[in-house]
Design an enzyme around this catalytic site. Structure first.
Site, PDB file in Angstrom:
ATOM      1  N   CYS A  33       0.713  -1.165  -0.087  1.00  0.00           N
ATOM      2  CA  CYS A  33       0.100   0.043  -0.037  1.00  0.00           C
ATOM      3  C   CYS A  33       0.983   1.475   0.040  1.00  0.00           C
ATOM      4  O   CYS A  33       0.899   2.029  -0.901  1.00  0.00           O
ATOM      5  CB  CYS A  33      -0.942   0.026   1.227  1.00  0.00           C
ATOM      6  SG  CYS A  33      -2.288  -1.162   0.952  1.00  0.00           S
TER       7      CYS A  33
HETATM    8  N1  NAD Z   1      -4.494  -5.969   2.729  1.00  0.00           N
HETATM    9  C1  NAD Z   1      -4.332  -4.976   3.045  1.00  0.00           C
HETATM   10  O1  NAD Z   1      -3.661  -4.598   3.920  1.00  0.00           O
HETATM   11  C2  NAD Z   1      -4.962  -3.508   2.177  1.00  0.00           C
HETATM   12  C3  NAD Z   1      -5.193  -2.497   2.904  1.00  0.00           C
HETATM   13  C4  NAD Z   1      -5.882  -1.496   2.355  1.00  0.00           C
HETATM   14  C5  NAD Z   1      -6.301  -1.527   0.779  1.00  0.00           C
HETATM   15  N2  NAD Z   1      -5.816  -2.773   0.230  1.00  0.00           N
HETATM   16  C6  NAD Z   1      -6.214  -2.625  -1.047  1.00  0.00           C
HETATM   17  O2  NAD Z   1      -7.085  -3.941  -1.331  1.00  0.00           O
HETATM   18  C7  NAD Z   1      -6.812  -4.690  -2.297  1.00  0.00           C
HETATM   19  C8  NAD Z   1      -6.675  -6.040  -2.641  1.00  0.00           C
HETATM   20  O3  NAD Z   1      -5.474  -6.222  -1.621  1.00  0.00           O
HETATM   21  P1  NAD Z   1      -4.822  -7.267  -1.057  1.00  0.00           P
HETATM   22  O4  NAD Z   1      -3.919  -7.401  -0.164  1.00  0.00           O
HETATM   23  O5  NAD Z   1      -6.429  -8.055  -0.191  1.00  0.00           O
HETATM   24  O6  NAD Z   1      -4.788  -8.610  -2.173  1.00  0.00           O
HETATM   25  P2  NAD Z   1      -4.393  -9.903  -2.293  1.00  0.00           P
HETATM   26  O7  NAD Z   1      -3.088 -10.241  -2.780  1.00  0.00           O
HETATM   27  O8  NAD Z   1      -4.637 -10.727  -1.126  1.00  0.00           O
HETATM   28  O9  NAD Z   1      -5.304 -10.668  -3.232  1.00  0.00           O
HETATM   29  C9  NAD Z   1      -6.702 -10.799  -3.147  1.00  0.00           C
HETATM   30  C10 NAD Z   1      -7.158 -11.979  -3.861  1.00  0.00           C
HETATM   31  O10 NAD Z   1      -7.545 -11.576  -5.095  1.00  0.00           O
HETATM   32  C11 NAD Z   1      -7.281 -12.765  -6.009  1.00  0.00           C
HETATM   33  N3  NAD Z   1      -7.349 -12.355  -7.388  1.00  0.00           N
HETATM   34  C12 NAD Z   1      -6.525 -11.791  -8.130  1.00  0.00           C
HETATM   35  N4  NAD Z   1      -6.844 -11.533  -9.498  1.00  0.00           N
HETATM   36  C13 NAD Z   1      -8.077 -11.995  -9.602  1.00  0.00           C
HETATM   37  C14 NAD Z   1      -9.090 -11.922 -10.661  1.00  0.00           C
HETATM   38  N5  NAD Z   1      -8.602 -11.524 -11.669  1.00  0.00           N
HETATM   39  N6  NAD Z   1     -10.192 -12.550 -10.087  1.00  0.00           N
HETATM   40  C15 NAD Z   1     -10.363 -13.186  -8.858  1.00  0.00           C
HETATM   41  N7  NAD Z   1      -9.540 -13.186  -7.987  1.00  0.00           N
HETATM   42  C16 NAD Z   1      -8.376 -12.753  -8.184  1.00  0.00           C
HETATM   43  C17 NAD Z   1      -5.971 -13.149  -5.507  1.00  0.00           C
HETATM   44  O11 NAD Z   1      -5.969 -14.591  -5.819  1.00  0.00           O
HETATM   45  C18 NAD Z   1      -6.078 -13.334  -4.059  1.00  0.00           C
HETATM   46  O12 NAD Z   1      -6.622 -14.253  -3.364  1.00  0.00           O
HETATM   47  C19 NAD Z   1      -5.592  -3.905  -3.187  1.00  0.00           C
HETATM   48  O13 NAD Z   1      -6.429  -2.819  -4.038  1.00  0.00           O
HETATM   49  C20 NAD Z   1      -5.014  -3.162  -2.088  1.00  0.00           C
HETATM   50  O14 NAD Z   1      -4.527  -1.957  -2.132  1.00  0.00           O
HETATM   51  C21 NAD Z   1      -5.316  -3.941   0.922  1.00  0.00           C
END
Ligand code: NAD
Length: 391
Positions: free
Chosen positions: A243
């Site tokens: 992030c």
């Molecule tokens: N995790 C955090 O701490 C956090 C905090 C704030 C914001 N975010 C935002 O949330 C979003 C997701 O981040 P995250 O860390 O949860 O991601 P992540 O890496 O945990 O991925 C989430 C899931 O998405 C799946 N995925 C990827 N492409 C896909 C597709 N085309 N169809 C279906 N599933 C798919 C992956 O297999 C994975 O299981 C990002 O935009 C990130 O910036 C995350």
């Protein structure tokens, strides 16, 4: 799990089969969700994971939260978001609410997500509602979680806003209305850019203080005694995770698309990127100049304490810089079993200097102090100990 707790029946759709299988077997891939909580949700029929996007037909609310990383040019890569929306669109039912929680630049909902859904949706899905509600989770944070962190919600129209607010009010203590999806998207970038630039400020300030023999930590504590207008940030090896180092570059890219330059943010980004080089120099300066091939142990390689996540960890560039400066480098992290194809060494690895990169639980630096090994402490958690140099 927050939606399950609120009484919703939840389907988790993911295209990563192994993760879906892991979840359905009751093993949580998310550190803040205990296996027992996941297993209880599955057992009562409130939660199930699947790779089958057609299950979305049953959903009245669809939240998208796929990764939004940077590409090789360090520009926004929304290809996963696009592909997720393309996969979802044919199964969005009439009157369903589509929400994006993924972090992205302002305009992503209106200019990317809505056109894809509208052009691929089923013919009888006449009305679809849309809103942006950026994810705000802080992994490992025991105080602030999905439920008690207020959620920004920006709907594309009044009906979308009413539905999205109702959804988030059911799973969060507070849902805050903003006037458009763009405001919610921009607010997310501002939140994380605020952290980036303040970390860069304190990282730069650290280098200035160190050059003049001033303890920056004492300076920060002193400044923080002011009850208004100041918020303390701490120096470190750099910024990591998916992030803080990533989202501000969505902002700088968005600025360029609009013919502007976010010069302040770009400068902050480059200061943080230079930190691993500075830390490497500080660590090697501690070692006796006669040692030609110093052995350096990095303690803590996750991007922050309390988690095993090594995505974008500044320890990676720190290792590169140390090697480039002639060091033999090893690492240890109680929460990380493998990192960039390498294994940790045992804590009795003979070394000339230890870099305490993050204050990972389970790291006991006292053993090194007892052996007379010098430590560069980037966490300010060892102050006052002999043989410890603070960043
Ligand atoms: N995790 C955090 O701490 C956090 C905090 C704030 C914001 N975010 C935002 O949330 C979003 C997701 O981040 P995250 O860390 O949860 O991601 P992540 O890496 O945990 O991925 C989430 C899931 O998405 C799946 N995925 C990827 N492409 C896909 C597709 N085309 N169809 C279906 N599933 C798919 C992956 O297999 C994975 O299981 C990002 O935009 C990130 O910036 C995350």
């Amino acid at each position: 799990m927050a939606a399950v707790d609120a009484g919703w029946t939840v389907i988790g759709v993911d295209n990563f089969e192994a993760k879906v299988a892991q979840i359905n077997s009751g093993s949580s891939p998310v550190e803040d969700i205990a296996d027992a909580q996941l297993q209880a949700a599955i057992a009562k029929g409130a939660y199930k994971a699947t790779t089958d996007f057609s299950k979305i037909t049953h959903a009245s609310v669809i939240t998208i939260c796929v990764p939004t990383p940077l590409d090789d040019n360090r520009e926004p890569d929304i290809s996963l978001l696009r592909s997720a929306v393309i996969s979802i669109a044919p199964f969005v039912s009439n009157e369903a609410l589509v929400i994006s929680e993924s972090t992205s630049y302002p305009g992503t909902m209106r200019e990317v997500i809505i056109p894809i859904v509208e052009s691929h949706k089923p013919r009888d899905s006449v009305t679809i509602y849309f809103a942006s509600a950026p994810e705000r989770i802080d992994p490992g944070n025991k105080l602030w979680n999905q439920k008690n962190t207020p959620r920004l919600v920006g709907g594309i129209n009044h009906e979308s806003q009413v539905k999205a607010i109702a959804f988030y009010e059911s799973i969060c203590d507070a849902a805050i209305s903003v006037s458009t999806p763009e405001v919610a998207e921009a607010a997310k970038l501002l939140e994380n850019t605020f952290r980036l630039v303040n970390i860069a400020l304190v990282n730069e300030f650290t280098q200035l203080c160190s050059a003049s023999g001033i303890n920056v930590h004492e300076v920060i504590e002193a400044a923080a005694s002011k009850p208004y207008g100041f918020m303390p940030f701490r120096p470190g090896v750099g910024v990591g995770g998916h992030c803080i180092p990533v989202d501000p570059l969505y902002l700088t890219w968005w600025a360029r698309q609009n013919g502007r330059t976010a010069a302040f943010v770009e400068s902050a980004d480059s200061i943080n990127h230079e930190m691993p080089k500075y830390v490497a120099q500080r660590a090697l300066a501690i070692v006796d100049a006669k040692v030609s091939n110093p052995k350096v142990l990095i303690l803590g390689v996750a991007y922050k304490p309390g988690i095993s996540d090594v995505r974008e960890t500044p320890a990676s560039e720190l290792r590169n810089q140390l090697k480039a400066q002639g060091a033999d480098v090893a690492w240890h992290d109680p929460l990380v079993s493998e990192w960039e194809g390498s294994k940790p060494v045992a804590l009795d690895w003979e070394c000339d200097v230890v870099i305490l990169a993050i204050n990972q639980p389970g790291i006991h630096v006292e053993k090194f102090i007892a052996k007379g090994i010098q430590i560069l402490d980037c966490t300010n958690s060892m102050k006052g100990h002999a043989g410890v140099t603070s960043l």
